[in-house]
Design a protein around this motif. Structure first.
Motif, PDB file in Angstrom:
ATOM      1  N   SER A   1       0.827  -1.397  -0.075  1.00  0.00           N
ATOM      2  CA  SER A   1       0.213  -0.043   0.168  1.00  0.00           C
ATOM      3  C   SER A   1       0.964   1.092   0.039  1.00  0.00           C
ATOM      4  N   ALA A   2       1.919   1.151   0.813  1.00  0.00           N
ATOM      5  CA  ALA A   2       2.681   2.353   0.945  1.00  0.00           C
ATOM      6  C   ALA A   2       3.533   2.623  -0.418  1.00  0.00           C
ATOM      7  N   ALA A   3       4.081   1.505  -1.187  1.00  0.00           N
ATOM      8  CA  ALA A   3       4.503   1.779  -2.406  1.00  0.00           C
ATOM      9  C   ALA A   3       3.566   2.202  -3.506  1.00  0.00           C
ATOM     10  N   ALA A   4       2.239   1.783  -3.184  1.00  0.00           N
ATOM     11  CA  ALA A   4       1.089   2.208  -4.186  1.00  0.00           C
ATOM     12  C   ALA A   4       1.061   3.456  -4.261  1.00  0.00           C
ATOM     13  N   ALA A   5       1.028   4.097  -2.968  1.00  0.00           N
ATOM     14  CA  ALA A   5       0.695   5.329  -2.698  1.00  0.00           C
ATOM     15  C   ALA A   5       1.827   6.307  -2.884  1.00  0.00           C
ATOM     16  N   LEU A   6       3.079   5.811  -3.340  1.00  0.00           N
ATOM     17  CA  LEU A   6       4.242   6.772  -3.648  1.00  0.00           C
ATOM     18  C   LEU A   6       3.949   7.823  -4.698  1.00  0.00           C
ATOM     19  N   ALA A   7       4.240   9.104  -4.343  1.00  0.00           N
ATOM     20  CA  ALA A   7       4.045  10.107  -5.303  1.00  0.00           C
ATOM     21  C   ALA A   7       4.901   9.998  -6.438  1.00  0.00           C
ATOM     22  N   PRO A   8       4.443  10.621  -7.450  1.00  0.00           N
ATOM     23  CA  PRO A   8       5.207  10.429  -9.059  1.00  0.00           C
ATOM     24  C   PRO A   8       6.376  10.781  -8.738  1.00  0.00           C
ATOM     25  N   ILE A   9       7.643  10.234  -9.161  1.00  0.00           N
ATOM     26  CA  ILE A   9       8.843  10.677  -9.331  1.00  0.00           C
ATOM     27  C   ILE A   9       9.403  10.736 -10.825  1.00  0.00           C
ATOM     28  N   ALA A  10      10.399  11.628 -11.133  1.00  0.00           N
ATOM     29  CA  ALA A  10      10.783  11.781 -12.233  1.00  0.00           C
ATOM     30  C   ALA A  10      11.413  10.263 -12.701  1.00  0.00           C
ATOM     31  N   ARG A  11      11.251  10.283 -14.079  1.00  0.00           N
ATOM     32  CA  ARG A  11      11.557   9.125 -14.781  1.00  0.00           C
ATOM     33  C   ARG A  11      13.034   8.822 -14.804  1.00  0.00           C
ATOM     34  N   ALA A  12      13.288   7.588 -14.453  1.00  0.00           N
ATOM     35  CA  ALA A  12      14.706   7.380 -14.438  1.00  0.00           C
ATOM     36  C   ALA A  12      15.338   6.938 -15.909  1.00  0.00           C
ATOM     37  N   GLY A  13      16.336   7.262 -16.046  1.00  0.00           N
ATOM     38  CA  GLY A  13      16.876   6.872 -17.261  1.00  0.00           C
ATOM     39  C   GLY A  13      17.043   5.422 -17.417  1.00  0.00           C
ATOM     40  N   HIS A  14      16.600   5.051 -18.675  1.00  0.00           N
ATOM     41  CA  HIS A  14      16.405   3.502 -18.773  1.00  0.00           C
ATOM     42  C   HIS A  14      17.644   2.866 -19.663  1.00  0.00           C
ATOM     43  N   GLU A  15      18.277   3.710 -20.345  1.00  0.00           N
ATOM     44  CA  GLU A  15      19.406   3.189 -21.262  1.00  0.00           C
ATOM     45  C   GLU A  15      20.305   2.415 -20.743  1.00  0.00           C
ATOM     46  N   PRO A  16      20.725   2.948 -19.601  1.00  0.00           N
ATOM     47  CA  PRO A  16      22.063   2.100 -19.098  1.00  0.00           C
ATOM     48  C   PRO A  16      21.539   0.571 -18.680  1.00  0.00           C
ATOM     49  N   HIS A  17      20.262   0.286 -18.266  1.00  0.00           N
ATOM     50  CA  HIS A  17      19.813  -0.890 -17.977  1.00  0.00           C
ATOM     51  C   HIS A  17      19.612  -2.000 -18.951  1.00  0.00           C
ATOM     52  N   PHE A  18      19.699  -1.472 -20.184  1.00  0.00           N
ATOM     53  CA  PHE A  18      19.702  -2.621 -21.222  1.00  0.00           C
ATOM     54  C   PHE A  18      21.107  -2.948 -21.349  1.00  0.00           C
ATOM     55  N   LEU A  19      21.216  -4.272 -21.680  1.00  0.00           N
ATOM     56  CA  LEU A  19      22.617  -5.060 -21.675  1.00  0.00           C
ATOM     57  C   LEU A  19      23.031  -5.126 -23.232  1.00  0.00           C
ATOM     58  N   ASP A  20      24.116  -5.024 -23.430  1.00  0.00           N
ATOM     59  CA  ASP A  20      24.720  -5.173 -24.811  1.00  0.00           C
ATOM     60  C   ASP A  20      24.557  -6.560 -25.371  1.00  0.00           C
ATOM     61  N   LEU A  21      23.161  -6.831 -25.568  1.00  0.00           N
ATOM     62  CA  LEU A  21      23.041  -7.950 -26.210  1.00  0.00           C
ATOM     63  C   LEU A  21      22.108  -7.853 -27.591  1.00  0.00           C
ATOM     64  N   PRO A  22      21.994  -8.658 -28.520  1.00  0.00           N
ATOM     65  CA  PRO A  22      21.022  -8.696 -29.572  1.00  0.00           C
ATOM     66  C   PRO A  22      19.623  -9.102 -29.225  1.00  0.00           C
ATOM     67  N   GLY A  23      18.766  -8.969 -30.170  1.00  0.00           N
ATOM     68  CA  GLY A  23      17.430  -9.248 -29.678  1.00  0.00           C
ATOM     69  C   GLY A  23      16.431  -8.150 -29.410  1.00  0.00           C
ATOM     70  N   ALA A  24      15.096  -8.409 -28.891  1.00  0.00           N
ATOM     71  CA  ALA A  24      14.193  -7.563 -28.511  1.00  0.00           C
ATOM     72  C   ALA A  24      14.455  -6.656 -27.338  1.00  0.00           C
ATOM     73  N   ARG A  25      14.000  -5.306 -27.249  1.00  0.00           N
ATOM     74  CA  ARG A  25      14.306  -4.612 -26.042  1.00  0.00           C
ATOM     75  C   ARG A  25      12.801  -4.128 -25.966  1.00  0.00           C
ATOM     76  N   LEU A  26      12.368  -4.287 -24.727  1.00  0.00           N
ATOM     77  CA  LEU A  26      11.092  -3.802 -24.238  1.00  0.00           C
ATOM     78  C   LEU A  26      11.264  -2.646 -23.348  1.00  0.00           C
ATOM     79  N   LEU A  27      10.671  -1.687 -23.368  1.00  0.00           N
ATOM     80  CA  LEU A  27      10.847  -0.617 -22.271  1.00  0.00           C
ATOM     81  C   LEU A  27       9.471  -0.440 -21.741  1.00  0.00           C
ATOM     82  N   PHE A  28       9.160  -0.904 -20.313  1.00  0.00           N
ATOM     83  CA  PHE A  28       7.792  -0.486 -19.903  1.00  0.00           C
ATOM     84  C   PHE A  28       8.018   0.626 -18.982  1.00  0.00           C
ATOM     85  N   VAL A  29       7.188   1.693 -19.005  1.00  0.00           N
ATOM     86  CA  VAL A  29       7.122   2.799 -18.081  1.00  0.00           C
ATOM     87  C   VAL A  29       5.919   2.467 -17.358  1.00  0.00           C
ATOM     88  N   ASP A  30       5.773   2.411 -16.055  1.00  0.00           N
ATOM     89  CA  ASP A  30       4.616   2.115 -15.282  1.00  0.00           C
ATOM     90  C   ASP A  30       3.601   1.229 -15.999  1.00  0.00           C
TER      91      ASP A  30
END
Lengths: 357, 247
Positions: free
Chosen positions: A23-52
């Motif tokens: 409940s506490a997590a669900a009630a968290l106020a919106p935060i700035a969107r974190a950069g996603h790019e560093p979290h993709f690894l250097d691999l071929p294939g599909a890349r899916l980015l889901f924001v919320d």
């Protein structure tokens, strides 16, 4: 309608769950969107980015993945993830490049279902990363055909809120599933899994939960051997610092006719301070008579003799602690087959150690 | 080089060392001999800085520095090496990684450049070869599955790699067969016999001293040095036993 209608911690499977954190997590106020790019690894294939929980098409490449309406099943948390989700379906003998999914949470709650369905002999790898803050809730259904092979690696490195995962997997004859989880963020986590192993199937479900501060992370995984000759390994490591709580519950169930099952459970906890808590619950329910099921559960502290030995050779104490802790979780993370993925998980564990020790 | 004055130390409130004084100069090899329970290993651990070994009185200076004010890793960086009677097994950490971390941490504290993986491996292989240790053992987790003799040999490989100024070797001869004893003895002479280095050999028996000739022999009994002499004292001890001489 109440925000959350959850099981009580009086129910055995939820006894260590930190349901208030949801409940506490669900009630968290919106935060700035974190950069996603560093979290993709250097691999071929599909890349899916889901924001919320919503696909960011501009930053995604679906390759063989499609979007589909999926249901999250019966599970108390997983069931909430019903709606449009991602689907990887491979035909017989197909082999896909690795599928990477990055989930960014920016506050509030988000729910997303997924399915991975591999036909006979198909081979796939899926790597998921959870970042940001909020309540991210996922339900993933896995169905493996005869001799299909899936390698799945999930890293939970959200900095706030809660990540809850529900995996339901069904393995066909000779199919293999290797799932590795790493909890190395600062958010709460719950990993819920139910795996049904078919004849001569092979399942590895394990990983490492690293907790610090007042964090709570837990896994509750049940592997059921429904047919003969199956093999399963549940190898989990928990490291807890400060006043955090890490809980590992792993169950193996062997059906009456699932003879020659070989099941292994290894649950080990390491307390970095005596104010921290590690709960371990290995569970065996065996109805067949010709099986081999090894299990072990231990909680301890870093070996003082080893720390002094390392220090006496010149290694500063925090570094010695980091090396020993890293060694403690290594066998749980070394099971990841892909080197790029394995290195990324090791780097997350190292970053956690750097922060914590 | 090392000056110990009136050292008193205890474990869990129990006094073990009771006024031990000893002075070791550069270029010297000293042997400390004594019966079981005399405090030989305690002396080694106090010098190494093991937690739980509390110094209640006296002083230790090493190269002019107050040794007791230094953490164990700082003592190592200052050039002190403690060879363990029972080297510790460390599952999950390879010998190579352990030793490279150790050497580079020591070098960093002396403002020296870190050795690269390749440079280090060359050095480690060379030391292993000199001590007749299979180079494959460098890849194995530290001391895990090593026999008693292999562990002691590994201690000597470590000593060769970190190249200390002062070595305290606690029962380095125990668990060694006659060939291994010779190799380890040769190793001590090769690595440590130099005008700017010194060795403190802690031993129960005289046999290692056949290979590493001590300049001085001290008898440690009930927490103090009760007698000192030259190499001949070790032979006398071997012949007559501690009971007679230590008293």
């Amino acid at each position: 309608m109440p925000l959350l209608d959850l099981p009580s911690t009086r129910a055995e499977a939820w006894r260590w769950a930190d349901l208030g954190a949801l409940s506490a997590a669900a009630a968290l106020a919106p935060i700035a969107r974190a950069g996603h790019e560093p979290h993709f690894l250097d691999l071929p294939g599909a890349r899916l980015l889901f924001v919320d929980g919503l696909l960011d098409e501009a930053h995604s490449a679906l390759d063989r993945v499609t979007l589909a309406h999926l249901t999250g099943g019966e599970h108390a948390l997983g069931g909430r993830a019903t709606g449009i989700g991602w689907s990887l379906r491979l035909d017989a003998d197909a082999a896909a490049d690795p599928v990477q999914v990055v989930h960014v949470a920016t506050g509030g709650e988000n729910h997303l279902p997924a399915e991975i369905v591999l036909a006979d002999n198909a081979v796939a790898q899926v790597v998921e990363t959870f970042v940001g803050a909020g309540w991210s809730n996922r339900a993933t259904r896995i169905e493996l055909g005869r001799s299909a092979r899936l390698g799945r690696a999930v890293r939970l490195i959200q900095e706030g809120g809660f990540t809850s995962l529900r995996d339901e997997a069904q393995l066909g004859t000779g199919a293999s599933l290797v799932s590795t989880f790493l909890g190395a963020g600062t958010a709460g986590t719950r990993i819920d899994g139910a795996v049904i192993v078919g004849e001569s199937g092979y399942a590895e479900v394990g990983g490492a939960l690293l907790t610090a501060g007042e964090q709570r992370q837990e896994c509750a995984v049940r592997v059921r051997h429904a047919e003969p000759n199956g093999q399963s390994h549940q190898l989990w490591r928990a490291v807890a610092a400060d006043t955090s709580v890490a809980s590992l519950a792993a169950a193996v169930e062997v059906a009456r006719h699932a003879q020659k099952t070989d099941g292994e459970q290894s649950l080990r906890g390491l307390l970095l301070q005596r104010t921290a808590t590690v709960n371990l619950k290995p569970e065996l329910e065996i109805f067949a008579d010709d099986v081999k099921c090894a299990h072990g559960a231990t909680v301890g502290e870093l070996d003082n003799r080893a720390l002094f030995y390392m220090q006496s050779r010149g290694i500063p104490r925090p570094r010695a602690q980091a090396l020993l802790t890293r060694a403690f979780v290594a066998d749980a993370l070394d099971r990841i087959g892909n080197e790029v993925v394995r290195d990324a998980f090791a780097a997350d564990a190292d970053a956690w150690l750097e922060r914590t020790l | 080089m090392l000056v110990i004055e009136n050292l008193h130390a205890e474990i869990d409130g129990k006094p073990i060392l009771k006024g031990l004084s000893l002075s070791v100069n550069a270029g010297e090899v000293h042997a400390i001999m004594g019966p079981n329970g005399a405090g030989k290993s305690t002396l080694g651990y106090v010098l190494g800085g093991r937690p739980g070994y509390e110094v209640t009185e006296g002083s230790i200076t090493f190269g002019g520095q107050d040794l007791l004010a230094l953490a164990p890793n700082e003592r190592a960086a200052a050039g002190l090496f403690l060879g363990f009677q029972y080297p510790v097994e460390i599952p999950g950490v390879s010998n190579v990684q352990f030793l490279r971390e150790a050497l580079n941490a020591q070098r960093a504290s002396r403002d020296e450049k870190a050795l690269s993986g390749a440079e280090f491996l060359k050095l480690a292989r060379e030391e292993a070869r000199k001590l007749d240790m299979d180079a494959e053992m460098l890849k194995r987790p530290v001391n895990v599955g090593f026999s008693g003799g292999e562990k002691k040999r590994n201690e000597m490989v470590q000593m060769g790699i970190v190249d200390p100024k002062f070595a305290i070797l606690d029962e380095t001869d125990s668990g060694l067969d006659i060939d291994a004893l010779r190799i380890v003895g040769d190793g001590i002479n090769r690595i440590m016999r130099a005008p700017h280095k010194a060795v403190l050999l802690i031993t129960h028996y005289q046999r290692l001293l056949d290979y590493v000739q001590p300049d001085f022999v001290h008898v440690l009994a009930d927490g103090r040095i009760t007698r000192s002499g030259g190499a001949e004292l070790a032979h006398q001890l071997e012949r007559e036993g501690y009971a007679e001489i230590a008293a």
